[in-house]
Scaffold this motif. Structure first.
Motif, PDB file in Angstrom:
ATOM      1  N   UNK A  85      38.997  76.196  48.531  1.00  0.00           N
ATOM      2  CA  UNK A  85      39.010  77.030  49.856  1.00  0.00           C
ATOM      3  C   UNK A  85      38.511  76.274  50.984  1.00  0.00           C
ATOM      4  N   UNK A  86      37.379  75.684  50.488  1.00  0.00           N
ATOM      5  CA  UNK A  86      36.553  74.810  51.510  1.00  0.00           C
ATOM      6  C   UNK A  86      37.202  73.513  52.123  1.00  0.00           C
ATOM      7  N   UNK A  87      38.452  73.181  51.414  1.00  0.00           N
ATOM      8  CA  UNK A  87      39.043  72.079  51.979  1.00  0.00           C
ATOM      9  C   UNK A  87      38.878  70.868  51.115  1.00  0.00           C
ATOM     10  N   UNK A  88      38.118  70.802  49.792  1.00  0.00           N
ATOM     11  CA  UNK A  88      37.893  69.793  48.948  1.00  0.00           C
ATOM     12  C   UNK A  88      39.351  69.559  48.358  1.00  0.00           C
ATOM     13  N   UNK A  89      39.535  68.336  47.984  1.00  0.00           N
ATOM     14  CA  UNK A  89      40.863  67.793  47.529  1.00  0.00           C
ATOM     15  C   UNK A  89      40.970  68.353  46.234  1.00  0.00           C
ATOM     16  N   UNK A  90      42.060  68.524  45.569  1.00  0.00           N
ATOM     17  CA  UNK A  90      42.313  69.176  44.302  1.00  0.00           C
ATOM     18  C   UNK A  90      41.879  68.097  43.227  1.00  0.00           C
ATOM     19  N   UNK A  91      42.082  67.214  43.615  1.00  0.00           N
ATOM     20  CA  UNK A  91      41.617  66.041  42.460  1.00  0.00           C
ATOM     21  C   UNK A  91      40.074  66.170  42.089  1.00  0.00           C
ATOM     22  N   UNK A  92      39.336  66.381  43.087  1.00  0.00           N
ATOM     23  CA  UNK A  92      37.787  66.545  43.039  1.00  0.00           C
ATOM     24  C   UNK A  92      37.452  67.611  42.323  1.00  0.00           C
ATOM     25  N   UNK A  93      38.322  68.701  43.102  1.00  0.00           N
ATOM     26  CA  UNK A  93      38.045  70.083  42.275  1.00  0.00           C
ATOM     27  C   UNK A  93      38.167  70.102  40.685  1.00  0.00           C
ATOM     28  N   UNK A  94      39.251  69.574  40.551  1.00  0.00           N
ATOM     29  CA  UNK A  94      39.680  69.393  39.055  1.00  0.00           C
ATOM     30  C   UNK A  94      38.640  68.404  37.994  1.00  0.00           C
ATOM     31  N   UNK A  95      38.159  67.517  38.811  1.00  0.00           N
ATOM     32  CA  UNK A  95      37.307  66.477  38.276  1.00  0.00           C
ATOM     33  C   UNK A  95      38.348  65.655  37.488  1.00  0.00           C
ATOM     34  N   UNK A  96      39.502  65.440  37.400  1.00  0.00           N
ATOM     35  CA  UNK A  96      40.394  64.615  36.617  1.00  0.00           C
ATOM     36  C   UNK A  96      41.716  64.453  37.418  1.00  0.00           C
ATOM     37  N   UNK A  97      42.300  63.340  36.843  1.00  0.00           N
ATOM     38  CA  UNK A  97      43.564  63.071  37.566  1.00  0.00           C
ATOM     39  C   UNK A  97      44.226  61.851  36.746  1.00  0.00           C
ATOM     40  N   UNK A  98      45.472  61.767  36.525  1.00  0.00           N
ATOM     41  CA  UNK A  98      46.233  60.914  35.985  1.00  0.00           C
ATOM     42  C   UNK A  98      46.787  59.726  36.722  1.00  0.00           C
ATOM     43  N   UNK A  99      46.584  58.617  36.396  1.00  0.00           N
ATOM     44  CA  UNK A  99      46.932  57.537  37.156  1.00  0.00           C
ATOM     45  C   UNK A  99      47.890  56.628  36.347  1.00  0.00           C
ATOM     46  N   UNK A 100      49.259  56.427  36.543  1.00  0.00           N
ATOM     47  CA  UNK A 100      50.140  55.856  35.515  1.00  0.00           C
ATOM     48  C   UNK A 100      49.698  56.481  33.938  1.00  0.00           C
ATOM     49  N   UNK A 101      49.436  55.746  33.224  1.00  0.00           N
ATOM     50  CA  UNK A 101      49.187  56.109  31.909  1.00  0.00           C
ATOM     51  C   UNK A 101      47.697  56.633  31.403  1.00  0.00           C
ATOM     52  N   UNK A 102      46.874  56.426  32.479  1.00  0.00           N
ATOM     53  CA  UNK A 102      45.514  56.833  32.154  1.00  0.00           C
ATOM     54  C   UNK A 102      44.986  58.023  32.807  1.00  0.00           C
ATOM     55  N   UNK A 104      41.918  59.757  34.165  1.00  0.00           N
ATOM     56  CA  UNK A 104      40.741  59.619  34.784  1.00  0.00           C
ATOM     57  C   UNK A 104      39.875  60.602  35.127  1.00  0.00           C
ATOM     58  N   UNK A 105      38.544  60.659  34.976  1.00  0.00           N
ATOM     59  CA  UNK A 105      37.518  61.319  35.761  1.00  0.00           C
ATOM     60  C   UNK A 105      37.436  60.994  37.122  1.00  0.00           C
ATOM     61  N   UNK A 106      37.371  61.944  38.133  1.00  0.00           N
ATOM     62  CA  UNK A 106      37.341  61.418  39.459  1.00  0.00           C
ATOM     63  C   UNK A 106      36.443  62.303  40.133  1.00  0.00           C
ATOM     64  N   UNK A 107      35.770  61.808  41.103  1.00  0.00           N
ATOM     65  CA  UNK A 107      34.673  62.718  41.985  1.00  0.00           C
ATOM     66  C   UNK A 107      34.412  61.983  43.278  1.00  0.00           C
ATOM     67  N   UNK A 108      33.565  62.367  43.984  1.00  0.00           N
ATOM     68  CA  UNK A 108      33.453  61.707  45.267  1.00  0.00           C
ATOM     69  C   UNK A 108      32.694  60.342  45.364  1.00  0.00           C
TER      70      UNK A 108
END
Length: 306
Positions: A85-102, A104-108
């Protein structure tokens, strides 16, 4: 990353907020899902947040819908909702995202991996696959490790070496944490010491493919999305008055670091294709071409050492 939506479960929202005393009563995941949809206004994002908070995947979460959530998981969900709700991107909120077959942990500490960059990784994989029986690839400015780890994951385990570099110590730590996620192929990954572009690498190392998603946004550019500027690291985005400061460094140094017939593959902005083609041609690369992304915008330029 799951792709199911709350609507598939027949959940209707009632406008209830997720904050408050939810963790002091018996509340099911079906109720929490409905409240999360109402709080964030996006059914898919709400579903992903509930799955993450509950520690389940799509199918497991469906089975949990009528089970009570624990205090700990509700607090985790509350935290994610507040961040979203603060506007932080969903990828950072979840802390993970898929890139092709991988996965990934993602953060700022690093840029969010994007679909456009998946095409850049694909070009690097195709170029490296044409080399054999051994091949060496470097992902310059790796960030989360997305391109390089996808390359390592999708190329043959035998005969493949992939280097990851970054000038930012924290970004390189994030990439290091993601290496384990590619299983056996992790043995093929080499992390350089933090350093500026090729300076991070052993001086005698040569590559069949050099690939990078470098900073390419001009300082003060009106094209930079305000949300990206607010949340993602500026050092991975901005590169001088025309956005090409780092690209020039990479292109000028690449011929000395490529093996014969090796490829340089660079992501860039939609209006930078002509400049990239000129830079690559000026240093003697051949078969130089700019390739579009799925939206038809210029996205990467490639060139080969003769």
């Amino acid at each position: 990353m799951s792709d199911g939506g709350p609507e598939a479960d027949g959940v209707e929202t009632d406008g209830a907020g997720i904050e408050g005393d939810a963790d002091e009563r018996t509340v099911t995941w079906r109720e929490l899902l409905a409240e999360t949809v109402a709080a964030v206004g996006d059914r898919q994002h709400a579903r992903w947040m509930c799955e993450t908070a509950s520690g389940s995947d799509r199918d497991e979460f469906t089975l949990l819908l009528d089970h009570a959530a624990t205090v700990r998981t509700v607090r985790h969900l509350d935290s994610m909702v507040a961040r979203a709700r603060s506007g932080e991107p969903i990828q950072y909120v979840l802390g993970a995202w898929t890139f092709r077959t991988v996965d990934l942990a993602v953060d700022r500490r690093a840029l969010i991996p994007r679909p456009e960059t998946e095409l850049v990784a694909g070009a690097a994989i195709d170029a490296a696959r044409s080399v054999g029986p051994t091949r060496t690839v470097v992902d310059l400015g790796t960030g989360s490790g997305a391109i390089g780890l996808a390359v390592a994951q999708e190329l043959p385990v035998s005969g493949t070496t992939v280097w990851l570099t970054d000038v930012d110590v924290d970004a390189l730590d994030l990439a290091r944490a993601n290496v384990a996620g590619i299983g056996r192929a992790a043995a093929n990954v080499r992390l350089a010491e933090p350093g500026e572009w090729f300076d991070a690498l052993p001086s005698d190392e040569r590559f069949d493919v050099i690939v990078s998603n470098p900073p390419y946004v001009a300082v003060g550019s009106a094209d930079l999305d305000p949300g990206v500027a607010e949340w993602e690291p500026s050092g991975a985005l901005l590169s001088g008055p025309d956005g090409l400061d780092d690209v020039r460094v990479i292109v000028s140094s690449a011929p000395a670091r490529l093996r014969p017939r090796g490829w340089l593959i660079l992501e860039h902005g939609f209006d930078q294709g002509p400049a990239l083609r000129a830079l690559m041609s000026d240093v003697g690369l051949v078969d130089v071409e700019t390739r579009p992304d799925l939206a038809g915008h210029d996205r990467m330029t490639v060139g080969r050492l003769s």
